[in-house]
Design a protein around this motif. Sequence first.
Motif, short mmCIF file in Angstrom:
data_model
loop_
_atom_site.label_atom_id
_atom_site.label_comp_id
_atom_site.label_asym_id
_atom_site.label_seq_id
_atom_site.Cartn_x
_atom_site.Cartn_y
_atom_site.Cartn_z
N ARG A 48 0.90 -1.26 -0.08
CA ARG A 48 -0.06 0.13 0.10
C ARG A 48 0.84 1.16 0.14
O ARG A 48 0.51 2.44 -0.57
N THR A 51 2.39 1.50 -3.52
CA THR A 51 1.19 1.87 -4.43
C THR A 51 0.94 3.21 -4.20
O THR A 51 -0.28 3.63 -4.72
N THR A 52 1.10 4.24 -3.14
CA THR A 52 0.61 5.55 -2.72
C THR A 52 -0.65 5.46 -2.20
O THR A 52 -1.24 6.45 -2.02
N LEU A 53 -1.24 4.20 -1.77
CA LEU A 53 -2.35 4.39 -1.06
C LEU A 53 -2.24 4.75 0.43
O LEU A 53 -3.17 5.21 1.21
N LEU A 54 -0.71 4.73 0.83
CA LEU A 54 -0.69 4.80 2.15
C LEU A 54 0.56 5.61 2.29
O LEU A 54 1.62 5.41 1.49
N LEU A 81 -1.63 -2.61 -9.99
CA LEU A 81 -1.92 -3.10 -8.78
C LEU A 81 -2.86 -4.39 -8.93
O LEU A 81 -4.10 -3.75 -9.58
N THR A 85 -6.09 -6.22 -2.56
CA THR A 85 -6.38 -4.73 -2.17
C THR A 85 -6.98 -4.42 -3.38
O THR A 85 -7.52 -3.02 -3.36
N ALA A 86 -7.02 -4.71 -4.48
CA ALA A 86 -7.29 -4.32 -5.71
C ALA A 86 -8.78 -4.88 -6.01
O ALA A 86 -8.96 -5.89 -5.29
N GLY B 89 -13.02 -2.97 -2.76
CA GLY B 89 -11.76 -2.87 -3.27
C GLY B 89 -11.60 -2.24 -4.31
O GLY B 89 -10.51 -1.49 -4.53
N ASP B 92 -9.65 0.96 -3.87
CA ASP B 92 -8.19 0.94 -4.03
C ASP B 92 -7.43 0.94 -5.39
O ASP B 92 -6.48 1.71 -5.69
N ARG B 93 -8.37 0.28 -6.29
CA ARG B 93 -7.92 0.28 -7.84
C ARG B 93 -7.86 1.94 -8.13
O ARG B 93 -6.95 2.18 -8.79
#
Lengths: 340, 263
Positions: A48, A51-54, A81, A85-86, B89, B92-93
């Motif tokens: 995360r 992939t810049t989510l966190l 990704l 999570t995706a 989800g 998040d994508r």
Amino acid sequence: MTDMIRTAGLVKRYGKVVALDGLDLVVPKGTVLGLLGPNGAGKTTAVRILTTLLVPDEGTAEVAGLDVRAEPGMVRERIGLSGQTAAVDEHLTGYENLDMVGRLYHLGREKSRARARELLDQFDLEEAGNRPAKTYSGGMRRRLDLAAALVAEPDVLFLDEPTTGLDPRSRALMWETIQELVRGGATVLLTTQYMEEADRLADDIVVIDRGRMIAHGTSDELKTQLGGERVEVDLASSADIPAAMSILGGLSVGEVQVDEQTRRLTAAVTGGADVLRQVLQRLADKGISVVDVGLRRPTLDDVFLTLTGHAAEEVAEHPEDKGKESEPGASKTREKEAVR
Amino acid sequence: MTSAALAFSDGAVIAKRNLIKIKRVPEILIWTLMSPIMFVLLFGYVFGGTIDIPGASYREYLIAGIFAQTVIFGSTFTGAGLAEDMTKGIIDRFRSLPMSRSAVLVGRTASDIVYNTASILVMSVTGFLIGWRIRTSLLEALGGFLLLLLFSYAFSWIMAYVGLRVTSVEVVNNASFMFIFPLTFVANTFVRSGDLPGPLKVFAEWNPVSAVSQAAREAFGNTGSSLPEVWSLQHPVAYTLIWVAIILAVFVPLSVRQYTKKS
């Protein structure tokens, strides 16, 4: 060789829980790094962040030479990704999902459509392409999800537990698909709880536990670190377990592991087939009957079990000590986790 | 591309995605359109005979109020849709894609205009069947419809923020119920604000829901003969537009920030 992923001292805390505790990773271009660990080890947190989510609390992370904190927008253009999570939109068809993702990568209308068709074809979803994704099987959804990650032909691919929850057949299919990508020269960071998966797909394996790296190397290197083979003996009767344990204990380099239910004893040995012969001889001398016996190379399961059965810090500092003072009880709980 | 243009084009992609869902699960739309019909009939016949509006029939007076209430309730669609997205989800994508950070919100609020347009259409037909008539020109009436849609669009940004703040779709529905019911009842939606007692009267007179109802009513020519005494209801279009501007200025950045930081 250029490094496509580089992290240094990554730390992420959720309140008092430390999800990542100073993680350093390097993934050279065109290679696959397997990030191996149990649930809660920090694998997903690492993905995360990359992939810049966190946003990490401490440390630096670079993807394709770009700082994920300073230039998240640029990073997003270079990555794909997929995994837990995706996801895909269940009301959209496979085609609509991929087309949407293409548009959001700003490929343009024509390119998005062409790419969607191409990927459906490549992932064996051509026929399902016009059905809503909610009608898909688990394996098909994962394939669609992976296809979505590849829409923009990313430089770096993140696969977060790509086969968790899949049945063995779908898993095998997914592995084939990923192996094909890897042969095509993709740079991949793959997280997994499955030793076999890391063994098959990754060039380099990092074992993490509680947010820290506890081992690092190729799958062969990790196996070598642990020394020789494993002798496995399945006994006919549980009454013989203590006697058999002492026989194996005399020949083993570490503690003998016992699974009471299957009456299986496992011991790490160094002498190869000679030791096996001796084991059989001594068991026969005591009149202990054996259902099955075998000699095998240590699997990543063994590596993982031994490493995380320990206090993580100790193992990290003295990797040569591992396997000696492992507690059977602790190992067994780990084993259950690893199996699940 | 500028960030506004990007928000618009990416938002259009997301709006299309939301509309496909309505196409795939038409039951959702059908059942949400039932309640406006029910409201028109219920109020038209239950209160129709008991409330007296000088110079107009109550059923005609009522329609603009029901329009206003329904499009405001329609904005809960935005909140619920976003709350649902956030649990899945797919969000998040979206976050991992190089798309505009506000596109998910822009797309969601935009697709809900379509929903509100459909519900106004259904209510107009139902209203027409029970005796509602437009006493002005079609152009003026269209202006009224547009103002209703604009106000509901602004309102959907409030609900977007609520949807991002809470943890489940049920919470959005319950929370908005508690909030929207008084807001749409303590207004001139179903009774004249002047007929309400003390503090409720003041609240109703300055309630933007009253202004948008009043503006629509004037646009349809259903106001009756009595004139309101407060500025907000004497200039309902201007007062509504002021509220639209305030709501958007506050809740667009607030929602986008909430979306960006939530993970």
